[in-house]
Write an enzyme that holds these catalytic residues in place. Structure first.
Site, mmCIF file in Angstrom:
data_model
loop_
_atom_site.group_PDB
_atom_site.id
_atom_site.type_symbol
_atom_site.label_atom_id
_atom_site.label_comp_id
_atom_site.label_asym_id
_atom_site.label_seq_id
_atom_site.Cartn_x
_atom_site.Cartn_y
_atom_site.Cartn_z
ATOM 1 N N ASP A 26 2.909 42.278 86.607
ATOM 2 C CA ASP A 26 2.589 43.188 85.505
ATOM 3 C C ASP A 26 1.436 44.094 85.923
ATOM 4 O OD1 ASP A 26 2.440 44.422 83.084
ATOM 5 O OD2 ASP A 26 1.779 42.659 81.954
ATOM 6 N N ASP A 116 6.506 48.937 83.962
ATOM 7 C CA ASP A 116 5.315 48.387 84.626
ATOM 8 C C ASP A 116 5.327 46.872 84.751
ATOM 9 O OD1 ASP A 116 5.021 47.889 81.945
ATOM 10 O OD2 ASP A 116 2.963 48.611 81.795
ATOM 11 N N GLU A 117 6.466 46.237 84.521
ATOM 12 C CA GLU A 117 6.503 44.786 84.691
ATOM 13 C C GLU A 117 7.917 44.310 84.995
ATOM 14 O OE1 GLU A 117 5.993 42.189 81.264
ATOM 15 O OE2 GLU A 117 6.217 43.913 79.921
#
Length: 411
Positions: A26, A116-117
């Site tokens: 993350d 983003d993860e």
């Protein structure tokens, strides 16, 4: 009754792994970190990304109590020396692509959750790449060196624990939950760490003197059922004992897509609200067609000036990817909500398309010809793809703009 096809093999659920080999990676304060990377003078300073609403805050700003999505005025009162920067969605999209390229270079089993993860399964890579914790260290170093961004990674035997571990490791950290030590790690944590525990559920649990995961686990499912209801009790009780049999799945397609626009708190005329709805419709229609999907249900979401919310939905007779059909359904829903908007004001309008299916499954109509590829929608999509989303816009949006288009993972 639905009967599964015996010819289609089903992957068994993971009952228990012997090793901690699921990673949750993350990126830390993604938008703000990209700004600090690209503008060195921002490093070490409290940074807010956004305009009227904070889309992201650096950890220096979070230390003062700034959270997302917080009103920018409120955020500046909390952190008056913060630096506000406008969002650059194209920069975030490029950074995300670079990070995911490293994910896929690390393991073929990657499940993207957002730009983003992601979850990564490295269980079969010991002989090739070493222990999962060593793989995670190299992954973090590569992303720091090649992309210039900090990332936190959690490692555990299941997805839930890996995600909790990455959150505990933030910012810019690595946390391994050792096999056999899952409950020692999980039970001291606050109940808010459990998936599905939001403000309302947390308040209910706190009212019953349940503040830690271990307390919830000891209470038992039967007692939880009386407090939260059967579905929530079953879900949270399983998580409190670190039970999560889900695999890291690749190639999963979205069940819905959506977009929204914050409108602030000033009065909005009906034609202005309708124009913003048209902009959302155009945006979602393009995404639907780009992914070769069709939708059957249109959902309108509203947030009023008193912070209450309302949802209206309409299911179409036939699945479609045509902007005109989606727009007509959306405007019918807006018409039914107009009295509420006039009474309460409006601060946000959102549109979602659900009940998605692949476009090639859409039933053809007489004379059973395939869909034309020279439609107005296709022509506009091509122009916007070649020259940018603002190359062609509705006249009603000329002085209002199309709003921010948040970068997304490919469908």
């Amino acid at each position: 009754m639905f009967v599964s096809d015996p010819a289609v093999p089903r992957r068994p659920r993971i009952q228990s792994r012997d090793e901690a080999s699921i990673l949750h990676a993350d990126l830390d304060s993604f938008y703000a970190s990209v700004e600090q990377r690209d503008q060195p003078w921002l490093r070490g300073k409290p940074v807010l990304v956004g305009g009227g609403v904070v889309l992201a805050a650096s950890y220096e700003a979070k230390a003062f109590g700034v959270r997302t999505p917080m009103n920018a005025g409120q955020a500046l009162r909390v952190c008056p020396h913060a630096v506000v920067v406008p969002p650059r969605m194209s920069a975030y999209a490029e950074a995300s692509k670079a990070v995911f390229a490293i994910f896929h270079d690390t393991t073929p089993i990657v499940e993207g959750i957002s730009i983003d993860e992601a979850f990564l399964d490295v269980g079969g890579l010991r002989r090739i790449s070493g222990e999962p914790v060593d793989i995670a260290r190299r992954l973090r170093e590569r992303i720091r060196t090649e992309v210039g961004l900090p990332i936190s990674v959690g490692i555990a035997r299941n997805k839930f624990l890996a995600k909790v571990a990455s959150a505990v490791a933030k910012p810019d950290g690595l946390r391994l939950v050792e096999p056999g030590g899952e409950l020692d790690f999980l039970h001291p944590l606050p109940v808010e760490r459990l998936w599905g525990v939001g403000k309302v559920t947390a308040a209910t649990l706190h009212a019953n003197n349940i503040t830690r995961v271990g307390q919830l686990a000891e209470l038992g499912e039967a007692h939880l059922r009386a407090i939260l209801g059967p579905a929530a009790a079953r879900h949270l009780f399983a998580l409190s004992w670190a039970r999560d049999p889900r695999r890291v799945e690749t190639g999963k397609r979205r069940r819905s897509i959506g977009a929204q626009r914050a409108l602030g708190r000033r009065h909005r005329e009906p034609d202005e609200i309708a124009a913003y709805l048209d902009g959302l419709t155009d945006r979602l229609g393009r995404r639907l067609r780009a992914a070769d999907r069709v939708c059957r249900t249109v959902v309108l979401r509203l947030r009023f000036d008193d912070f209450t919310r309302a949802t209206r939905s309409h299911t179409l007779t036939d699945a479609t990817d045509a902007t005109t059909a989606i727009r007509q359904a959306a405007h019918r829903l807006l018409d039914t909500a107009t009295p509420l908007i006039a009474e309460r004001g409006i601060t946000l309008i959102g549109l979602s398309l659900t009940n998605l299916d692949d476009a090639d499954t859409m039933q053809l109509t007489l004379p059973l010809e395939p869909r034309a590829d020279n439609t107005l929608d296709a022509t506009l999509d091509d122009l916007r793809r070649r020259f940018g989303s603002a190359a062609v816009t509705r006249a009603a949006l000329l002085d209002r703009g199309e709003g921010l288009s948040v970068p997304l993972l490919p469908d």
